[in-house]
Scaffold this active site. Structure first.
Site, PDB file in Angstrom:
ATOM      1  N   GLU A 125       0.832  -1.200   0.000  1.00  0.00           N
ATOM      2  CA  GLU A 125       0.000   0.000   0.000  1.00  0.00           C
ATOM      3  C   GLU A 125       0.873   1.259   0.000  1.00  0.00           C
ATOM      4  O   GLU A 125       1.861   1.360   0.733  1.00  0.00           O
ATOM      5  CB  GLU A 125      -0.881  -0.019   1.251  1.00  0.00           C
ATOM      6  CG  GLU A 125      -1.775   1.194   1.424  1.00  0.00           C
ATOM      7  CD  GLU A 125      -2.486   1.207   2.770  1.00  0.00           C
ATOM      8  OE1 GLU A 125      -3.540   1.862   2.869  1.00  0.00           O
ATOM      9  OE2 GLU A 125      -2.000   0.559   3.722  1.00  0.00           O
ATOM     10  N   CYS A 174      -5.450  -2.751   2.871  1.00  0.00           N
ATOM     11  CA  CYS A 174      -5.048  -2.698   4.279  1.00  0.00           C
ATOM     12  C   CYS A 174      -6.220  -2.899   5.240  1.00  0.00           C
ATOM     13  O   CYS A 174      -6.668  -4.028   5.397  1.00  0.00           O
ATOM     14  CB  CYS A 174      -4.286  -1.412   4.554  1.00  0.00           C
ATOM     15  SG  CYS A 174      -3.230  -1.518   6.039  1.00  0.00           S
ATOM     16  N   LYS A 215     -10.452   2.697  -1.254  1.00  0.00           N
ATOM     17  CA  LYS A 215     -10.495   2.020   0.047  1.00  0.00           C
ATOM     18  C   LYS A 215     -11.778   2.354   0.810  1.00  0.00           C
ATOM     19  O   LYS A 215     -12.120   3.516   0.986  1.00  0.00           O
ATOM     20  CB  LYS A 215      -9.265   2.415   0.855  1.00  0.00           C
ATOM     21  CG  LYS A 215      -9.075   1.680   2.173  1.00  0.00           C
ATOM     22  CD  LYS A 215      -7.724   2.065   2.755  1.00  0.00           C
ATOM     23  CE  LYS A 215      -7.412   1.400   4.070  1.00  0.00           C
ATOM     24  NZ  LYS A 215      -6.056   1.750   4.555  1.00  0.00           N
TER      25      LYS A 215
END
Length: 295
Positions: A43, A153, A116
């Site tokens: 990431e 993540c 995200k």
């Protein structure tokens, strides 16, 4: 159909993005030379993890997806090496900012973007200061080498995200990551917990999971953080096939027989026996939403 996947573990401690990008390209080329077809980088690998601090000056690091120089560079690299690569980048879209992935197919084409969904907020991980929660929904891309779902993540801690990508037909689940020490508790090492939660996604969906994390110590304005690596690839039952240590730069590779895994997934019956009409409580925060049971 066989598919060889590489997870790249690397440091990104330089504030000169050209240095980190050069490291990433070197490792991508190494993975390709070893037979990789799908390559996962960590990431936000272009720079140190700036979310350690709340500093509005870091918002200047974001760029629009269109014309993004890093995406253009890796698009050319994907076409040259015939690789599928999800590329993490800090995206500016009008007046808001996203933690995003651009999915590159093996001809260098950008298949789309995922933003995200789950944005953490805590000591050393101040992402809510920078990122708006994603508006793309969870995505699965049909690439040259298979159907790939990607979470970013903190997304990796939520089984709902993995299940949705599995329902959309994902054959591989990929998670680029930046995680390490916890400033509020220096004794806490969450690396084993971090691995196990994703191993559970693999087992519950009968789909391999691949995670790539950064390594190294990065100095913030108030404290430093050590990123614990531990990148890994599982099989479709969640078993660890290959994993890295906490400090070593690594290219991890694994070849999967996607058709054999598909047959196993269908035979196991987990999706046949789902009862979505009974899961209405998942749509509420406390699980107490009334649902209509199947008759």
């Amino acid at each position: 159909m066989d598919c060889t996947v590489a997870a790249i573990q690397m440091a990104a401690a330089s504030w000169q993005s050209i240095d980190n990008i050069a490291t990433a390209e070197r490792l991508v080329r190494q993975a390709a030379a070893q037979g990789a077809q799908v390559v996962l980088l960590p990431e936000l690998f272009e720079l140190p993890y700036f979310c350690t601090d709340q500093d509005a000056a870091h918002l200047r690091l974001a760029q629009p997806m269109a014309g993004h120089p890093t995406l253009q560079r890796f698009s050319r690299l994907a076409a040259e090496l015939q690789l599928v690569m999800p590329i993490s980048f800090f995206e500016r879209a009008g007046q808001v900012y996203y933690n995003s992935i651009a999915m590159l197919d093996a001809d260098g084409q950008v298949l789309g973007v995922y933003r995200k969904t789950h944005i953490p907020d805590g000591p050393g991980y101040n992402e809510k200061f920078y990122f708006t929660p994603g508006d793309t929904g969870f995505k699965v891309w049909h690439t040259r080498y298979g159907r790939i779902g990607v979470g970013i993540c903190w997304d990796q801690w939520f089984p709902e995200a993995a299940r949705i990508m599995a329902l959309q037909g994902a054959e591989l689940l990929l998670y680029p990551t930046a995680i390490g020490s916890e400033p509020q508790d220096p004794a806490l090492d969450s690396s084993a917990h971090w691995q196990r939660v994703m191993q559970g996604h693999a087992a519950a969906n009968v789909i391999p999971v691949i995670a790539a994390n950064r390594i190294g110590v990065e100095q913030g304005q108030r404290f430093s953080q050590r990123y614990y690596g531990s990148s890994f690839l599982t099989d479709e039952t969640g078993a660890l096939l290959v994993s890295a240590g906490q400090e070593d730069e690594r290219v991890l590779l694994q070849t999967y027989d996607l058709r054999a895994i598909e047959r196993r997934r269908h035979a196991w019956g987990l999706f046949r026996d789902r009862r979505p009409q009974c899961y209405g409580g998942i749509l509420s925060s406390d699980g107490m939403r009334e649902i209509e049971h199947a008759r």
